[in-house]
Design an enzyme around this catalytic site. Structure first.
Site, PDB file in Angstrom:
ATOM      1  N   CYS A  10       0.828  -1.211   0.000  1.00  0.00           N
ATOM      2  CA  CYS A  10       0.000   0.000   0.000  1.00  0.00           C
ATOM      3  C   CYS A  10       0.866   1.266   0.000  1.00  0.00           C
ATOM      4  O   CYS A  10       1.425   1.619  -1.025  1.00  0.00           O
ATOM      5  CB  CYS A  10      -1.001  -0.020   1.151  1.00  0.00           C
ATOM      6  SG  CYS A  10      -2.285   1.254   0.969  1.00  0.00           S
ATOM      7  N   HIS A  22      -3.743  -5.228   0.168  1.00  0.00           N
ATOM      8  CA  HIS A  22      -3.366  -5.535   1.552  1.00  0.00           C
ATOM      9  C   HIS A  22      -3.377  -7.042   1.825  1.00  0.00           C
ATOM     10  O   HIS A  22      -4.332  -7.577   2.406  1.00  0.00           O
ATOM     11  CB  HIS A  22      -4.321  -4.826   2.516  1.00  0.00           C
ATOM     12  CG  HIS A  22      -4.089  -3.357   2.613  1.00  0.00           C
ATOM     13  ND1 HIS A  22      -3.184  -2.812   3.488  1.00  0.00           N
ATOM     14  CD2 HIS A  22      -4.631  -2.324   1.914  1.00  0.00           C
ATOM     15  CE1 HIS A  22      -3.182  -1.489   3.348  1.00  0.00           C
ATOM     16  NE2 HIS A  22      -4.043  -1.174   2.391  1.00  0.00           N
ATOM     17  N   GLU A  45      -1.900  -8.570   4.062  1.00  0.00           N
ATOM     18  CA  GLU A  45      -1.873  -8.844   5.507  1.00  0.00           C
ATOM     19  C   GLU A  45      -3.262  -9.131   6.066  1.00  0.00           C
ATOM     20  O   GLU A  45      -3.385  -9.741   7.139  1.00  0.00           O
ATOM     21  CB  GLU A  45      -1.220  -7.681   6.269  1.00  0.00           C
ATOM     22  CG  GLU A  45      -2.042  -6.421   6.434  1.00  0.00           C
ATOM     23  CD  GLU A  45      -2.004  -5.488   5.233  1.00  0.00           C
ATOM     24  OE1 GLU A  45      -2.482  -4.343   5.355  1.00  0.00           O
ATOM     25  OE2 GLU A  45      -1.488  -5.904   4.161  1.00  0.00           O
TER      26      GLU A  45
END
Length: 244
Positions: A107, A210, A212
């Site tokens: 990001c 993202h 994660e």
């Protein structure tokens, strides 16, 4: 020996505190690495020592990138500029390039890497690049909200072996003009650069989405963490052999 992955921290201006999204740490751990959250404001002369401790790096999401880094001025759309973080990541990026040490940006990470290497950014997508594609989704963030098309003959395509994947998205800035030394790996349906790499380095890559938040459900997202850890392990082995 697990490779150590240095993770740049996020900063909360309201609470005057460092913080971390658990998924960054958990993703590295699930991939077999040892995550290490870095200090935000180390003494400048200590940054090379911090760099030497780590076998690879993860530049996390968070604060907007200072437009001064790509030769432009602040606007009222720029949020949470943190010069300490910009400086730390600038030094680490150039050290990674010099030493050919692995680096993954997520990001903000893709935006900062692009800006530092001579590219520019959209400061605010809704006003500068309006589109029906959802780039700033609402929770939950562990589900996809748009597709990205992956270019063939890129490291990302070789890793995932797919032409299209589904990703989540939570950002209001993005790559505008791509830095001359970077190559695109993926695009969103409205033409936003979603992944980049530096072709003359072993592993300097970044994605706009993202992983994660998605790695525990989506093997493609876990693969991104695994590739970072694998490249860091190779770097660690090279370092040990050179010392031995």
């Amino acid at each position: 020996m697990k490779p150590v992955i240095g993770v740049t921290p996020l900063f909360d201006d309201d609470k005057d505190s460092l913080w971390m999204v658990p998924g960054y740490i958990d993703g590295i751990t699930a991939a077999g690495g040892l995550p290490l959250i870095l200090p935000l404001k180390p003494c400048e002369r200590d940054i090379p020592d911090i760099f030497d401790v780590c076998d690879g790096f993860l530049f996390t999401g968070g604060n907007d990138v200072d437009p001064k880094l790509y030769g432009e001025s602040l606007t009222d759309k720029c949020e949470g500029i943190n010069k300490d973080r910009d400086f730390l990541e600038k030094r680490l990026l150039h050290l990674c390039i010099e030493a050919d040490k692995p680096l993954l940006g997520i990001c903000r990470g893709i935006q900062l890497i692009n800006a530092l290497l001579g590219g520019t950014l959209y400061k605010d997508l809704p006003t500068e690049h309006p589109s029906p594609v959802e780039h700033h989704m609402k929770p939950p963030y562990d589900i996809p909200c748009h597709s990205v098309t992956i270019f063939r003959n890129t490291p990302l395509h070789k890793l995932l072996k797919k032409d299209v994947i589904e990703v989540n998205s939570y950002h209001h800035q993005a790559v505008k003009a791509l830095a001359p030394c970077l190559k695109p790996m993926a695009l969103s349906p409205d033409g936003i650069t979603e992944a980049v790499y530096m072709p003359n380095k072993k592993y300097i890559q970044a994605v706009q989405w993202h992983p994660e938040f998605m790695f525990s459900k989506d093997p493609d997202q876990l693969a991104l963490f695994k590739e970072l850890v694998r490249k860091a392990f190779e770097c660690k082995e090279r370092s040990l052999k050179s010392c031995g």
